[in-house]
Design a protein around this motif. Structure first.
Motif, PDB file in Angstrom:
ATOM      1  N   LYS A 149      12.155  19.293 -55.903  1.00  0.00           N
ATOM      2  CA  LYS A 149      12.171  19.388 -57.358  1.00  0.00           C
ATOM      3  C   LYS A 149      11.026  18.566 -57.955  1.00  0.00           C
ATOM      4  N   ASP A 150      10.424  19.099 -59.006  1.00  0.00           N
ATOM      5  CA  ASP A 150       9.378  18.368 -59.715  1.00  0.00           C
ATOM      6  C   ASP A 150       9.960  17.478 -60.805  1.00  0.00           C
ATOM      7  N   CYS A 151      11.111  17.856 -61.316  1.00  0.00           N
ATOM      8  CA  CYS A 151      11.736  17.090 -62.393  1.00  0.00           C
ATOM      9  C   CYS A 151      13.226  17.380 -62.396  1.00  0.00           C
ATOM     10  N   SER A 152      14.044  16.337 -62.346  1.00  0.00           N
ATOM     11  CA  SER A 152      15.497  16.515 -62.353  1.00  0.00           C
ATOM     12  C   SER A 152      16.114  15.762 -63.514  1.00  0.00           C
ATOM     13  N   PHE A 153      17.115  16.409 -64.124  1.00  0.00           N
ATOM     14  CA  PHE A 153      17.884  15.801 -65.202  1.00  0.00           C
ATOM     15  C   PHE A 153      19.338  15.687 -64.761  1.00  0.00           C
ATOM     16  N   ALA A 154      19.959  14.563 -65.089  1.00  0.00           N
ATOM     17  CA  ALA A 154      21.389  14.405 -64.852  1.00  0.00           C
ATOM     18  C   ALA A 154      22.108  14.538 -66.192  1.00  0.00           C
ATOM     19  N   VAL A 155      23.012  15.505 -66.274  1.00  0.00           N
ATOM     20  CA  VAL A 155      23.765  15.738 -67.500  1.00  0.00           C
ATOM     21  C   VAL A 155      25.072  14.955 -67.423  1.00  0.00           C
ATOM     22  N   LEU A 181      20.230   7.943 -59.512  1.00  0.00           N
ATOM     23  CA  LEU A 181      19.195   7.517 -60.453  1.00  0.00           C
ATOM     24  C   LEU A 181      17.809   7.626 -59.850  1.00  0.00           C
ATOM     25  N   GLU A 182      17.713   7.477 -58.538  1.00  0.00           N
ATOM     26  CA  GLU A 182      16.415   7.585 -57.870  1.00  0.00           C
ATOM     27  C   GLU A 182      15.849   9.003 -57.956  1.00  0.00           C
ATOM     28  N   LYS A 183      16.698   9.976 -58.204  1.00  0.00           N
ATOM     29  CA  LYS A 183      16.277  11.378 -58.193  1.00  0.00           C
ATOM     30  C   LYS A 183      15.881  11.919 -59.565  1.00  0.00           C
ATOM     31  N   SER A 204      13.276   2.547 -66.691  1.00  0.00           N
ATOM     32  CA  SER A 204      12.544   3.699 -66.160  1.00  0.00           C
ATOM     33  C   SER A 204      13.315   5.007 -66.289  1.00  0.00           C
ATOM     34  N   VAL A 205      14.601   4.929 -66.654  1.00  0.00           N
ATOM     35  CA  VAL A 205      15.422   6.139 -66.801  1.00  0.00           C
ATOM     36  C   VAL A 205      15.787   6.311 -68.275  1.00  0.00           C
ATOM     37  N   PRO A 206      15.033   7.136 -69.006  1.00  0.00           N
ATOM     38  CA  PRO A 206      15.351   7.341 -70.424  1.00  0.00           C
ATOM     39  C   PRO A 206      16.648   8.137 -70.599  1.00  0.00           C
ATOM     40  N   VAL A 207      17.293   7.933 -71.737  1.00  0.00           N
ATOM     41  CA  VAL A 207      18.519   8.648 -72.072  1.00  0.00           C
ATOM     42  C   VAL A 207      18.231   9.560 -73.259  1.00  0.00           C
ATOM     43  N   LEU A 208      18.414  10.860 -73.067  1.00  0.00           N
ATOM     44  CA  LEU A 208      18.208  11.846 -74.121  1.00  0.00           C
ATOM     45  C   LEU A 208      19.575  12.259 -74.655  1.00  0.00           C
ATOM     46  N   ARG A 209      19.836  11.963 -75.910  1.00  0.00           N
ATOM     47  CA  ARG A 209      21.140  12.291 -76.491  1.00  0.00           C
ATOM     48  C   ARG A 209      21.133  13.714 -77.044  1.00  0.00           C
ATOM     49  N   ALA A 210      22.283  14.366 -76.881  1.00  0.00           N
ATOM     50  CA  ALA A 210      22.414  15.746 -77.352  1.00  0.00           C
ATOM     51  C   ALA A 210      23.866  16.012 -77.717  1.00  0.00           C
ATOM     52  N   ALA A 211      24.086  17.112 -78.409  1.00  0.00           N
ATOM     53  CA  ALA A 211      25.438  17.503 -78.810  1.00  0.00           C
ATOM     54  C   ALA A 211      25.601  19.004 -78.638  1.00  0.00           C
ATOM     55  N   VAL A 212      26.807  19.404 -78.313  1.00  0.00           N
ATOM     56  CA  VAL A 212      27.129  20.822 -78.210  1.00  0.00           C
ATOM     57  C   VAL A 212      27.580  21.309 -79.578  1.00  0.00           C
ATOM     58  N   GLU A 213      26.955  22.364 -80.067  1.00  0.00           N
ATOM     59  CA  GLU A 213      27.300  22.907 -81.377  1.00  0.00           C
ATOM     60  C   GLU A 213      27.704  24.372 -81.254  1.00  0.00           C
TER      61      GLU A 213
END
Length: 323
Positions: A149-155, A181-183, A204-213
């Motif tokens: 993977k080039d970029c992974s997000f954990a939801v 977190l290493e991934k 080093s691990v940013p948190v992107l906040r989101a909401a389900v609408e």
């Protein structure tokens, strides 16, 4: 099957099960050591999570698809096809395929863009590339070692977090938090709560906040509804439904990815009629119903909205720039 209550709290049962957790981790380590990962030659974006159960991966994958499309890319989804009988690689046809063949999540993804199911994720990604994809969105493959993977997000579901933080079966984690977190390039936190572990994350691990609408909220405003769901955490669906203004007069919970029978649906319809209520379920549950059985059953349609969408865009653009 529901998550055990002790997964949310540490105690005697998780501690007694910790040797089995060690065996789980050893099995995952052995698989990684004996697997040679491949890369399809185009950027691979993985949408996964640290825990079992629903966290919001599907709407996140759709949001990522829309972003990549707006950036001029031709992304394809690749999924294992959990719950389906086909091994793949197989390109999902939303008009003819059934959840019994390809799984409910790939059917839902295929309504937004090209989607493939493949037990061998690397092979599925290569098939998607050969079919014209110049970016891959890997659905639920964070722990899968076959594809680079080039970029992974954990939801992360903000109301659930990571439970007691222990690895299965002592807790809900698929792997330790440290290894997870290493991934990942970032965590996507869905909801307005802040789990404790978030406050201790490295910078080093940013948190992107989101909401389900909901996208069809007006359909349920002040309506009496009988809500049913066969997902990991039905309470999330019921909460979203209440936020539309719906009056939930009764709920019915089923196991995750539950294959509804005609007899059960007949009973649900009869109960809804008796209660003078609209029959409502999730988008994923609707995908598991035969088309002939969907009449009279509504779904709450949702989308993921980021608090700061430019954060996600910067990460994705950076990955694309790196080739």
């Amino acid at each position: 099957m529901r998550d055990p209550e002790f997964w949310q709290h540490d105690g005697i049962i998780p501690k007694l099960l910790s040797p089995l957790s060690a065996a789980w981790r050893a099995g995952a380590c052995f698989r990684k050591l004996t697997t040679t990962p491949r890369h399809p030659g185009c950027p691979v974006f993985c949408v996964g999570n640290f825990t079992v159960g629903g966290a919001g991966k599907t709407p996140t994958a759709v949001a990522l698809y829309e972003l990549l499309t707006n950036l001029g890319r031709t992304p394809h989804f690749v999924s294992r096809g959990y719950g389906g009988s086909l091994e793949g690689p197989h390109r999902v046809d939303a008009n003819t395929d059934t959840a019994a063949k390809v799984g409910d999540e790939p059917l839902l993804l295929a309504q937004h863009g090209p989607a493939w199911i493949s037990r061998n994720r690397a092979l599925g990604a290569e098939m998607a590339r050969d079919a014209g994809a110049d970016a891959i969105i890997l659905d639920d493959g964070l722990q899968n070692p076959t594809l680079i993977k080039d970029c992974s997000f954990a939801v992360i579901d903000s109301s659930y977090g990571i439970g007691n933080g222990r690895v299965m079966p002592a807790g809900p984690m698929r792997e330790t938090l440290i290894s997870g977190l290493e991934k990942v390039r970032a965590i996507i936190l869905i909801g307005d709560q802040t789990p404790e572990f978030i406050t201790h994350l490295p910078a080093s691990v940013p948190v992107l906040r989101a909401a389900v609408e909901p996208t069809n909220a007006a359909e349920f405003d002040r309506a009496r509804v009988l809500a049913f769901a066969g997902i990991g955490r039905p309470s999330k669906f019921y909460d979203s439904l209440r936020q539309t203004g719906a009056q939930i007069v009764e709920t019915r919970d089923f196991a995750d990815h539950y294959p509804f029978t005609s007899e059960e649906l007949t009973t649900l319809r009869a109960d809804a009629t008796r209660l003078g209520a609209k029959l409502v379920t999730t988008q994923k549950d609707l995908m598991r119903l035969p088309i002939s059985e969907r009449d009279g059953i509504s779904s709450l349609d949702i989308r993921l909205v980021f608090d700061a969408p430019d954060q996600l865009a910067r990460i994705v653009t950076s990955v694309l720039a790196d080739g």
